[in-house]
Motif scaffolding. Structure first.
Motif, mmCIF file in Angstrom:
data_model
loop_
_atom_site.group_PDB
_atom_site.id
_atom_site.type_symbol
_atom_site.label_atom_id
_atom_site.label_comp_id
_atom_site.label_asym_id
_atom_site.label_seq_id
_atom_site.Cartn_x
_atom_site.Cartn_y
_atom_site.Cartn_z
ATOM 1 N N ALA A 129 72.436 32.430 68.835
ATOM 2 C CA ALA A 129 70.993 32.723 68.837
ATOM 3 C C ALA A 129 70.454 32.724 67.413
ATOM 4 C CB ALA A 129 70.726 34.071 69.505
ATOM 5 N N GLY A 130 71.205 33.299 66.483
ATOM 6 C CA GLY A 130 70.778 33.307 65.085
ATOM 7 C C GLY A 130 70.628 31.911 64.523
ATOM 8 N N VAL A 131 71.577 31.043 64.816
ATOM 9 C CA VAL A 131 71.499 29.653 64.344
ATOM 10 C C VAL A 131 70.295 28.949 64.965
ATOM 11 C CG1 VAL A 131 72.639 27.387 64.428
ATOM 12 C CG2 VAL A 131 73.960 29.436 63.811
ATOM 13 N N ALA A 181 62.092 19.865 69.742
ATOM 14 C CA ALA A 181 63.446 20.396 69.561
ATOM 15 C C ALA A 181 63.382 21.787 68.938
ATOM 16 C CB ALA A 181 64.272 19.452 68.695
ATOM 17 N N ARG A 182 62.443 22.003 68.031
ATOM 18 C CA ARG A 182 62.303 23.319 67.396
ATOM 19 C C ARG A 182 61.895 24.387 68.413
ATOM 20 N NH1 ARG A 182 58.887 22.794 62.041
ATOM 21 N NH2 ARG A 182 59.876 24.780 61.594
ATOM 22 N N LEU A 183 60.946 24.060 69.295
ATOM 23 C CA LEU A 183 60.543 25.015 70.322
ATOM 24 C C LEU A 183 61.678 25.276 71.304
ATOM 25 C CD1 LEU A 183 56.864 23.933 71.065
ATOM 26 C CD2 LEU A 183 57.643 26.036 69.937
ATOM 27 N N GLU A 184 62.439 24.252 71.625
ATOM 28 C CA GLU A 184 63.587 24.432 72.521
ATOM 29 C C GLU A 184 64.635 25.334 71.879
ATOM 30 O OE1 GLU A 184 65.576 24.221 76.050
ATOM 31 O OE2 GLU A 184 63.567 23.460 75.614
ATOM 32 N N CYS A 185 64.889 25.141 70.592
ATOM 33 C CA CYS A 185 65.809 26.027 69.881
ATOM 34 C C CYS A 185 65.315 27.466 69.928
ATOM 35 C CB CYS A 185 65.972 25.585 68.420
ATOM 36 S SG CYS A 185 67.018 24.143 68.194
ATOM 37 N N ARG A 186 64.023 27.653 69.753
ATOM 38 C CA ARG A 186 63.465 29.001 69.779
ATOM 39 C C ARG A 186 63.596 29.619 71.172
ATOM 40 N NH1 ARG A 186 58.064 29.563 66.842
ATOM 41 N NH2 ARG A 186 59.476 28.724 65.286
#
Length: 160
Positions: A148-150, A89-94
């Motif tokens: 994008a910032g979030v 999920a972290r990589l997807e957010c990035r």
């Protein structure tokens, strides 16, 4: 993805790389579109009016060009996860945060480097395809920058 503290230079390098990609793609689009933004003179299909365009596309037309280029860029930003056979999920957010940032940078640089526009003509009167503006930029920029910032913050924060 490691829980080790992310170094500021890693974040800066990611943002710089996204900006570099935006610069290069802006130049590609300038060569493709010339002075006619939003694929206005390209030999592609267009949907000019539909209520979903107001919700998802900022009121701009949907074109065959954009129907292919937007997923292409999304696939491009997801390639490292496929290549490394890693997903989280972290990589997807990035990835999604970087995609959003990429489009803001690319779009703005299209105006900066396009000899038919320049910064002086980056305004609602000269840029008819950006229908909604807030202050000195299209509302899409502000919404995308916030999201994008979030997403990038979520992707870089340390787990509690």
């Amino acid at each position: 993805m490691s829980d080790a503290a992310v170094k500021p230079w890693q974040i800066a390098l990611t943002l710089a790389w996204v900006a570099l990609l935006g610069l290069f793609f802006a130049q590609v689009e300038i060569q493709i579109e010339g002075p006619a933004g939003w694929a206005a003179n390209l030999p592609t299909w267009r949907i000019e009016h539909h209520w979903l365009l107001d919700i998802f596309w900022g009121g701009r037309p949907m074109t065959g060009y954009h129907a292919w280029v937007f997923p292409f860029i999304a696939l491009f930003f997801h390639f490292p996860m496929l290549f490394m056979a890693q997903w989280s999920a972290r990589l997807e957010c990035r990835a999604v945060g970087c995609i959003m940032l990429f489009w803001i940078i690319e779009d703005y640089l299209w105006f900066v480097f396009n000899s038919a526009y320049g910064v002086a003509r980056f305004n609602p009167a000269d840029v008819a395809w950006h229908k909604h503006w807030l202050w000195f930029a299209p509302t899409d920029y502000w919404v995308s920058l916030l999201l994008a910032g979030v997403l990038l913050w979520l992707s870089y924060r340390r787990k509690a």
